[in-house]
Design a protein around this motif. Structure first.
Motif, mmCIF file in Angstrom:
data_model
loop_
_atom_site.group_PDB
_atom_site.id
_atom_site.type_symbol
_atom_site.label_atom_id
_atom_site.label_comp_id
_atom_site.label_asym_id
_atom_site.label_seq_id
_atom_site.Cartn_x
_atom_site.Cartn_y
_atom_site.Cartn_z
ATOM 1 N N THR A 93 -25.437 -37.524 -14.033
ATOM 2 C CA THR A 93 -26.288 -37.562 -15.227
ATOM 3 C C THR A 93 -27.184 -36.321 -15.272
ATOM 4 O OG1 THR A 93 -26.315 -39.965 -14.982
ATOM 5 C CG2 THR A 93 -27.857 -39.024 -16.551
ATOM 6 N N LEU A 127 -27.263 -41.904 -20.886
ATOM 7 C CA LEU A 127 -26.935 -42.424 -19.553
ATOM 8 C C LEU A 127 -28.136 -42.449 -18.604
ATOM 9 C CD1 LEU A 127 -23.527 -40.676 -18.817
ATOM 10 C CD2 LEU A 127 -23.898 -43.045 -19.449
ATOM 11 N N SER A 232 -26.025 -47.562 -15.059
ATOM 12 C CA SER A 232 -25.414 -46.356 -15.630
ATOM 13 C C SER A 232 -23.895 -46.483 -15.668
ATOM 14 C CB SER A 232 -25.786 -45.116 -14.816
ATOM 15 O OG SER A 232 -27.158 -44.846 -14.942
ATOM 16 N N LEU A 233 -23.312 -46.956 -14.553
ATOM 17 C CA LEU A 233 -21.853 -47.083 -14.486
ATOM 18 C C LEU A 233 -21.344 -48.061 -15.538
ATOM 19 C CD1 LEU A 233 -21.130 -47.084 -10.647
ATOM 20 C CD2 LEU A 233 -20.472 -45.354 -12.305
ATOM 21 N N TRP A 236 -21.290 -46.205 -18.709
ATOM 22 C CA TRP A 236 -20.165 -45.274 -18.756
ATOM 23 C C TRP A 236 -18.903 -46.025 -19.155
ATOM 24 C CZ3 TRP A 236 -20.234 -41.731 -13.746
ATOM 25 C CH2 TRP A 236 -21.422 -40.993 -13.731
ATOM 26 N N ARG A 261 -11.883 -43.656 -16.996
ATOM 27 C CA ARG A 261 -12.211 -45.090 -16.990
ATOM 28 C C ARG A 261 -11.885 -45.698 -15.626
ATOM 29 N NH1 ARG A 261 -9.922 -46.437 -21.620
ATOM 30 N NH2 ARG A 261 -7.986 -47.098 -20.680
ATOM 31 N N VAL A 264 -14.446 -44.633 -13.073
ATOM 32 C CA VAL A 264 -15.694 -45.398 -13.174
ATOM 33 C C VAL A 264 -15.508 -46.816 -12.632
ATOM 34 C CG1 VAL A 264 -17.327 -46.408 -14.807
ATOM 35 C CG2 VAL A 264 -16.627 -44.031 -15.062
#
Ligand SMILES: [Zn+2]
Ligand SMILES: [Zn+2]
Length: 426
Positions: A93, A127, A232-233, A236, A261, A264
């Motif tokens: 970030t 984020l 945060s994840l 995302w 994707r 993450v």
């Protein structure tokens, strides 16, 4: 349906083993000798992959820790790794923000560079790790608003070996939680009336004990570094998951985002693996704090009550639907005024046999309060088979009455909200 009829035809005999089965109209008819019809509602698997994964892990760790809670790990390897991984997430970030800023400043007047920079900055802002905030759509109580409630919380906090809370937030659902808010990490206790109102005073003490136990036993997932990284994840993942893929363009985007994707998802999985054990341990310890504050008996009863959460949710929904179908402001007002009493009376009338069934179902399904809690049946066994504590904090009739009086305005407000909105939900 056919099973129900055959029971009636056979004079309340179990069609599997022939044992006598009592029939109670409001509850599921089942056989406690052979578990016939013990769980007629088939368990719906959670469609969200991450949730399902967490649930499976929660169950596995819950079972392992039940056997051996072990000594408190100091700074264990998993904890250090989780922290490092969380810092990497925050680092990404920060890198986005710095790159974005540099592109805007140094690339000014150089074609698309500032635009790309602005986009990166916008993503970084979206984020960024956030501090918790107080809700603005539900009653928030401070010490002067409810001195007796805060006094009770303080006493429980002393037993838990931690400080009390700065605010108590009142909600309508059948849940409770603690969290922090603001830069100074002030403490908030969230009480859902759907749970609070179906509890006896000692069970309420146990509930506060469990929640404050989370502060006392230090829960990494709620911590600033790891907790925010998990948030945060999740964000995302949200950005990287297109909601539909009807046309070609959307399908191409979906395909292009597949790699980030998965990355993450992998990170989330890893952080889960690394922190879930500590979190589950904290849950078992929080149950112990619940028992010490409100007594082991009250803590076990509290866990039984948690099995009724789906019934509470549907009862509140039904009250709202009935009030709306009767029509008129008077009918709705009447429903609001008696909402919490009716809910409490309904739950009070649940027979022991139904608790027994729900406990069986909980064992069969591996019921968890949510994806981070160990299975409820294991938590209950720990509490009822472990050290038997007497209540360290008493909440007698007078005290419970005084607290209820302090909550009157919030109760009325939330009853109004439930009757107004619950019919529209689901
Ligand atoms: Zn049977
Ligand atoms: Zn908990």
């Amino acid at each position: 349906m056919t099973a129900q009829i055959s029971v009636a035809e056979q004079g309340h005999r179990c069609p599997e083993c022939g044992a006598d089965v009592p029939v109670e109209s409001r509850f599921v008819t089942w056989c406690d000798a052979c578990d016939w019809n013990v769980d007629p509602g088939a368990p719906a698997p959670d469609p969200r992959r991450i949730e399902a994964l967490r649930r499976r892990l929660a169950q596995r760790y819950g079972e392992r820790l039940f056997a051996d809670l072990g000594p408190r790990p100091g700074r264990d390897v998993a904890g250090v790794l989780a922290c490092a991984l969380a810092l990497v997430v925050h680092g990404v970030t920060a890198a986005l923000a710095v790159t974005g800023l540099l592109l805007v400043v140094l690339g000014w007047g150089m074609g698309v560079l500032p635009v790309v920079g602005a986009v990166l900055l916008a993503i970084a802002v979206a984020l960024r790790p956030r501090f918790g905030v107080l809700p603005d759509d539900t009653p928030v109580l401070r010490r002067p608003d409810a001195p007796r409630l805060f006094e009770l919380v303080d006493e429980v906090a002393a037993v838990a070996g931690t400080a009390g809370v700065d605010t108590v937030v009142i909600a309508a659902d059948a849940n409770a939680a603690v969290s922090t808010y603001g830069v100074r990490h002030r403490r908030m206790l969230r009480i859902g009336l759907g749970l609070w109102e179906i509890l006896t005073p000692p069970q309420r003490v146990a509930l506060i004990g469990h929640e404050l136990g989370h502060f006392a036993h230090g829960d990494t997932r709620r911590g600033a570094v790891v907790g925010r990284a998990l948030d945060s994840l999740a964000l995302w993942l949200y950005f990287l998951t297109p909601d539909s893929e009807t046309d070609l363009m959307q399908r191409v985007t979906h395909w292009m985002m597949a790699v980030p994707r998965w990355a993450v998802l992998g990170l989330l999985h890893l952080l889960d693996q690394l922190t879930l054990r500590a979190t589950q341990r904290a849950e078992y310890l929080a149950d112990e704090t619940a028992a010490r504050a409100g007594s082991s008996v009250a803590a076990a009863e509290l866990l039984d009550r948690l099995l009724l959460v789906p019934s509470v949710t549907s009862a509140l929904h039904r009250e709202s639907v009935v009030a709306h179908s009767r029509g008129g402001a008077a009918a709705r007002r009447e429903a609001e005024q008696r909402l919490w009493e009716r809910l409490a009376a309904r739950i009070e009338s649940v027979p022991e046999r139904e608790y027994k069934r729900l406990r069986r179902v909980s064992t069969l399904r591996g019921h968890c309060a949510d994806s981070t809690h160990p299975p409820t049946h294991l938590r209950r066994r720990r509490v009822s088979e472990g050290t038997q504590w007497q209540a360290a904090v008493r909440c007698d009739e007078e005290r419970a009455g005084a607290i209820a009086a302090e909550l009157t305005a919030a109760r009325d407000h939330m009853a109004h909200v439930v009757i107004r909105d619950a019919a529209a939900d689901q």
